[in-house]
Write an enzyme that holds these catalytic residues in place. Sequence first.
Site, PDB file in Angstrom:
ATOM      1  N   THR A   1      -8.461   5.694  -6.560  1.00 39.48           N
ATOM      2  CA  THR A   1      -7.358   4.979  -7.198  1.00 39.48           C
ATOM      3  C   THR A   1      -6.377   4.405  -6.175  1.00 39.48           C
ATOM      4  OG1 THR A   1      -6.103   7.040  -7.442  1.00 39.48           O
ATOM      5  CG2 THR A   1      -7.457   6.364  -9.314  1.00 39.48           C
TER       6      THR A   1
ATOM      7  N   GLY B   1     -13.913   7.257  -8.554  1.00 40.02           N
ATOM      8  CA  GLY B   1     -12.620   7.899  -8.765  1.00 40.02           C
ATOM      9  C   GLY B   1     -11.535   7.497  -7.790  1.00 40.02           C
TER      10      GLY B   1
ATOM     11  N   HIS C   1      -6.271   3.174   0.305  1.00 37.71           N
ATOM     12  CA  HIS C   1      -6.001   3.500   1.713  1.00 37.71           C
ATOM     13  C   HIS C   1      -6.754   4.805   1.894  1.00 37.71           C
ATOM     14  CE1 HIS C   1      -2.915   3.941   5.221  1.00 37.71           C
ATOM     15  NE2 HIS C   1      -3.752   4.971   5.302  1.00 37.71           N
TER      16      HIS C   1
ATOM     17  N   CYS D   1       0.867  -1.182   0.000  1.00 35.01           N
ATOM     18  CA  CYS D   1       0.000   0.000   0.000  1.00 35.01           C
ATOM     19  C   CYS D   1       0.903   1.231   0.000  1.00 35.01           C
ATOM     20  CB  CYS D   1      -0.920   0.010   1.221  1.00 35.01           C
ATOM     21  SG  CYS D   1      -1.794   1.585   1.389  1.00 35.01           S
TER      22      CYS D   1
ATOM     23  N   HIS E   1      -4.249   1.431   8.357  1.00 38.94           N
ATOM     24  CA  HIS E   1      -4.792   1.160   7.023  1.00 38.94           C
ATOM     25  C   HIS E   1      -6.280   0.786   7.063  1.00 38.94           C
ATOM     26  CE1 HIS E   1      -4.609  -0.210   2.778  1.00 38.94           C
ATOM     27  NE2 HIS E   1      -5.562  -1.031   3.188  1.00 38.94           N
TER      28      HIS E   1
ATOM     29  N   ASN F   1     -13.190   9.935  -2.219  1.00 37.96           N
ATOM     30  CA  ASN F   1     -13.698   9.042  -3.261  1.00 37.96           C
ATOM     31  C   ASN F   1     -13.749   7.618  -2.707  1.00 37.96           C
ATOM     32  OD1 ASN F   1     -13.781  11.147  -5.193  1.00 37.96           O
ATOM     33  ND2 ASN F   1     -11.589  10.919  -5.560  1.00 37.96           N
TER      34      ASN F   1
ATOM     35  N   HIS G   1      -8.337   8.247   2.148  1.00 36.92           N
ATOM     36  CA  HIS G   1      -7.701   9.569   2.185  1.00 36.92           C
ATOM     37  C   HIS G   1      -8.741  10.633   1.889  1.00 36.92           C
ATOM     38  CE1 HIS G   1      -7.400   7.761  -1.790  1.00 36.92           C
ATOM     39  NE2 HIS G   1      -7.593   8.982  -2.277  1.00 36.92           N
TER      40      HIS G   1
ATOM     41  N   CYS H   1       0.536   3.425   3.104  1.00 36.90           N
ATOM     42  CA  CYS H   1       1.198   2.842   4.283  1.00 36.90           C
ATOM     43  C   CYS H   1       2.699   3.076   4.195  1.00 36.90           C
ATOM     44  CB  CYS H   1       0.892   1.352   4.398  1.00 36.90           C
ATOM     45  SG  CYS H   1      -0.749   0.975   5.049  1.00 36.90           S
TER      46      CYS H   1
HETATM   47  P1  AMP Z   1      -8.092   9.033  -5.296  1.00 31.89           P
HETATM   48  O1  AMP Z   1      -8.181   9.091  -6.788  1.00 31.89           O
HETATM   49  O2  AMP Z   1      -9.209   9.722  -4.570  1.00 31.89           O
HETATM   50  O3  AMP Z   1      -7.857   7.610  -4.813  1.00 31.89           O
HETATM   51  O4  AMP Z   1      -6.822   9.887  -4.911  1.00 31.89           O
HETATM   52  C1  AMP Z   1      -5.531   9.374  -4.948  1.00 31.89           C
HETATM   53  C2  AMP Z   1      -4.622  10.557  -4.987  1.00 31.89           C
HETATM   54  O5  AMP Z   1      -3.339  10.152  -4.523  1.00 31.89           O
HETATM   55  C3  AMP Z   1      -4.440  11.167  -6.368  1.00 31.89           C
HETATM   56  O6  AMP Z   1      -4.860  12.520  -6.335  1.00 31.89           O
HETATM   57  C4  AMP Z   1      -2.942  11.005  -6.624  1.00 31.89           C
HETATM   58  O7  AMP Z   1      -2.411  12.128  -7.319  1.00 31.89           O
HETATM   59  C5  AMP Z   1      -2.387  10.889  -5.230  1.00 31.89           C
HETATM   60  N1  AMP Z   1      -1.134  10.155  -5.093  1.00 31.89           N
HETATM   61  C6  AMP Z   1      -0.840   8.922  -5.598  1.00 31.89           C
HETATM   62  N2  AMP Z   1       0.394   8.554  -5.211  1.00 31.89           N
HETATM   63  C7  AMP Z   1       0.874   9.561  -4.441  1.00 31.89           C
HETATM   64  C8  AMP Z   1       2.097   9.778  -3.752  1.00 31.89           C
HETATM   65  N3  AMP Z   1       3.091   8.883  -3.775  1.00 31.89           N
HETATM   66  N4  AMP Z   1       2.254  10.932  -3.060  1.00 31.89           N
HETATM   67  C9  AMP Z   1       1.268  11.845  -3.035  1.00 31.89           C
HETATM   68  N5  AMP Z   1       0.087  11.701  -3.658  1.00 31.89           N
HETATM   69  C10 AMP Z   1      -0.105  10.581  -4.367  1.00 31.89           C
HETATM   70 ZN    ZN Z   2      -2.395   1.492   3.575  1.00 32.07          ZN
END
Ligand code: AMP
Ligand code: ZN
Length: 110
Positions: free
Chosen positions: A91, A89, A94, A4, A46, A83, A96, A7
Amino acid sequence: MENCIFCKIVNKEIPSKFVYEDDDTVAFNDLNPQAPVHILVIPKKHFASINELDDEKVMSALFKAVKNVTKKLGIEEYRTVINTGESAGQTVFHIHLHILAGRPLNWPPG
Ligand code: AMP
Ligand code: ZN
């Protein structure tokens, strides 16, 4: 949780500058910002999404972290987004919370 990415950020296996940290959460800048301010707030523990989040301490900690981060940055007006699920949306699985600010944000978002 193994493999993850968030994580790994919490555990500092991936270097990241935290804009905020407390016992239960950390916040850092989104890699691909969608606004001049685009911060992610995540629990240290997590949970894949809201659907799996069953810890009330963590639930309240996430809201407290949003209040603390925005206060720290002097932001009074912002959008928060969570999301849940691919079609919404999500992606990174974990949980956030996005904090977006610094430009006009249209509603509805589309
Ligand atoms: P979501 O599409 O709501 O799951 O948001 C995931 C977000 O994580 C996206 O806006 C990505 O740009 C961001 N993201 C993915 N990997 C990283 C990373 N290593 N550091 C900071 N942000 C990230
Ligand atoms: Zn995690």
